[in-house]
Design an enzyme around this catalytic site. Structure first.
Site, mmCIF file in Angstrom:
data_model
loop_
_atom_site.group_PDB
_atom_site.id
_atom_site.type_symbol
_atom_site.label_atom_id
_atom_site.label_comp_id
_atom_site.label_asym_id
_atom_site.label_seq_id
_atom_site.Cartn_x
_atom_site.Cartn_y
_atom_site.Cartn_z
ATOM 1 C CD GLU A 106 -8.181 1.981 1.143
ATOM 2 O OE1 GLU A 106 -8.613 1.942 -0.023
ATOM 3 O OE2 GLU A 106 -7.065 2.475 1.435
ATOM 4 C CG HIS A 107 -6.854 -2.101 2.331
ATOM 5 N ND1 HIS A 107 -6.259 -0.955 1.823
ATOM 6 C CD2 HIS A 107 -7.687 -2.550 1.374
ATOM 7 C CE1 HIS A 107 -6.701 -0.741 0.597
ATOM 8 N NE2 HIS A 107 -7.577 -1.687 0.303
ATOM 9 C CG ASP A 135 -5.910 -4.010 -3.934
ATOM 10 O OD1 ASP A 135 -6.905 -3.502 -3.380
ATOM 11 O OD2 ASP A 135 -4.759 -3.555 -3.814
ATOM 12 C CD GLN A 154 -2.692 -1.219 -0.139
ATOM 13 O OE1 GLN A 154 -3.473 -0.338 -0.482
ATOM 14 N NE2 GLN A 154 -2.447 -2.283 -0.889
ATOM 15 C CG HIS A 189 -1.665 2.327 -3.810
ATOM 16 N ND1 HIS A 189 -2.146 2.271 -5.092
ATOM 17 C CD2 HIS A 189 -2.104 1.206 -3.204
ATOM 18 C CE1 HIS A 189 -2.839 1.151 -5.257
ATOM 19 N NE2 HIS A 189 -2.823 0.488 -4.121
ATOM 20 C CG HIS A 200 -49.278 18.468 6.170
ATOM 21 N ND1 HIS A 200 -48.881 19.663 5.650
ATOM 22 C CD2 HIS A 200 -48.258 17.588 5.937
ATOM 23 C CE1 HIS A 200 -47.664 19.524 5.110
ATOM 24 N NE2 HIS A 200 -47.267 18.261 5.287
#
Length: 424
Positions: free
Chosen positions: A319-320, A353, A251, A254, A412
């Site tokens: 996230e992971h 992934d 990761q 990235h 109403h």
């Protein structure tokens, strides 16, 4: 990597890169120009930023076929199998509406309807992301979306990567445009002479794409504003340092702002992983990117117990999350906040992934506390349905009218009381 004892207050939060006033000004100008000038503005900005001026934005069937032919047959087979896995997983997410019967023939219900049209943005130019095509298109198809549009920036030769075109072919997506950046988002949101508007836009992109998605939200729906990638790993003495280090770097490579965190109950593992990270960085093709991420947003924390480690992870909401411990499934049961959870030695994050079938479009920057990864529900909407019989109305009209008048809404009350007698 920095090694410290675990303490309260550790965080995944990073300042989101970009998004300054100048960038926002550019994005707003692009959106305004595309709304006013349509294809002409899209063509102008594409030539300015992507280096070519397309006569026709739409990718032809012949170009898609060329992409399929250009891709290695084994890679095409791998993409096809990955697509099958992703489809099987997402088919489990399908839901039907319901009808709840009341007395006297009255009933309440919920209808689930697929969106009419969605647009998928695929990052491109110098890189190819066929996996993004699979992860965004397949849940939309499973949901029943009829019109699925792909946009991706082409290279200066005016072509999209073969892998992206092959993924589109595997999934049967034929409406593909050579179009990227904020101008692509604006075209999808508002439509042009040749690109009909969509109802929702999904998919990652650079800061200009992210800002454009934020700007058009409300005119169309969007999936999320995703930040840099992140991984957290819970490991004990049973984990292998080289494998944990490799997963952290998977990761970190990235983005320079990617986050990689290990929480372990083993001090020996902590130091061994730090050594392995440095060793593996030296041979990583994206060393500069990964090293910046590790130095700025990487850390190893030593926890006294697995319970303490899990508490830290629930605070981080990564996230992971990988869990590489004894009784890893039991540990996973204690995790409340994570975008995706990978259990055991052989469930490395890249398995999700690319191939297992789960979706890799996931909440970042601790938003897993309240957000979910991309799924079939993101491509449907739910309509409530009410049918009251005359008898059920008569029994409940006075109650409804009283509630309306309590809120000062006489109209109403009168609306519900206006029924119940024969009209001339």
């Amino acid at each position: 990597m920095k090694i410290t004892k675990l303490a309260k207050g550790i965080s995944l939060k990073r300042p989101l890169e970009g998004g300054n006033e100048e960038q926002l000004k550019v994005v707003r100008q692009v959106i305004a120009d595309v709304r006013a000038q349509g294809d002409s503005a899209v063509r102008t900005y594409t030539e300015k930023w992507d280096g070519f001026a397309p006569n026709n934005f739409l990718v032809t069937k012949e170009e898609i076929a060329e992409g399929v032919t250009a891709l290695d047959p084994q890679l095409y087979a791998d993409l096809t199998e990955a697509a099958q896995n992703i489809r099987l997983y997402h088919e489990q997410q399908q839901r039907a509406g319901f009808r709840m019967e009341l007395a006297d023939g009255s009933w309440l219900g919920q209808r689930i309807t697929a969106l009419d049209a969605v647009g998928l943005y695929v990052p491109g130019g110098t890189a190819a992301y066929p996996s993004s095509v699979l992860m965004n298109v397949i849940p939309a198809q499973v949901a029943g979306v009829k019109r699925i549009v792909m946009t991706s920036p082409a290279g200066q030769d005016g072509k999209l990567p073969a892998g992206v075109l092959a993924a589109a072919h595997i999934l049967g997506v034929e409406e593909v445009y050579k179009l990227g950046g904020a101008q692509a988002i604006a075209a999808l949101a508002y439509g042009t002479e040749t690109i009909p508007a969509v109802d929702k836009i999904t998919g990652p992109g650079n800061i200009f794409v992210a800002l454009a998605k934020r700007e058009v939200f409300g005119e169309v729906a969007i999936d999320m504003i995703a930040g840099p990638s992140e991984i957290a790993i819970i490991a004990d003495e049973t984990a292998f340092a080289d494998e944990v280090a490799a997963d952290l770097l998977s990761q970190a490579e990235h983005d320079k702002m990617a986050c990689a965190i290990l929480v372990t109950t083993s001090e020996q593992l902590a130091y061994n992983v730090a050594t392995q990270v440095e060793k593996q960085l030296a041979t990583l093709p994206r060393e500069a990117v990964a090293r910046a991420a590790i130095e700025n947003y990487g850390a190893i924390y030593i926890a006294e117990t697995l319970t303490q480690a899990v508490e830290a992870i629930n605070s981080l909401a990564p996230e992971h999350l990988e869990i590489v411990t004894k009784n890893a499934e039991a540990v996973a049961q204690q995790v409340r906040h994570a975008g995706a959870i990978f259990i055991g030695r052989y469930s490395s994050e890249p398995v999700g992934d690319y191939f297992a079938g789960t979706n890799h479009v996931l909440p970042t920057n601790s938003t897993a506390r309240f957000a979910s990864g991309l799924n079939v529900d993101d491509f449907v909407k739910k309509s409530s349905i009410v049918y009251y019989s005359e008898k059920t109305w008569a029994e409940n009209a006075p109650k409804i009218a009283r509630l309306a008048r309590m809120e000062g809404l006489e109209g109403h009350a009168r609306a519900v009381e206006s029924r119940g007698w024969e009209k001339e």
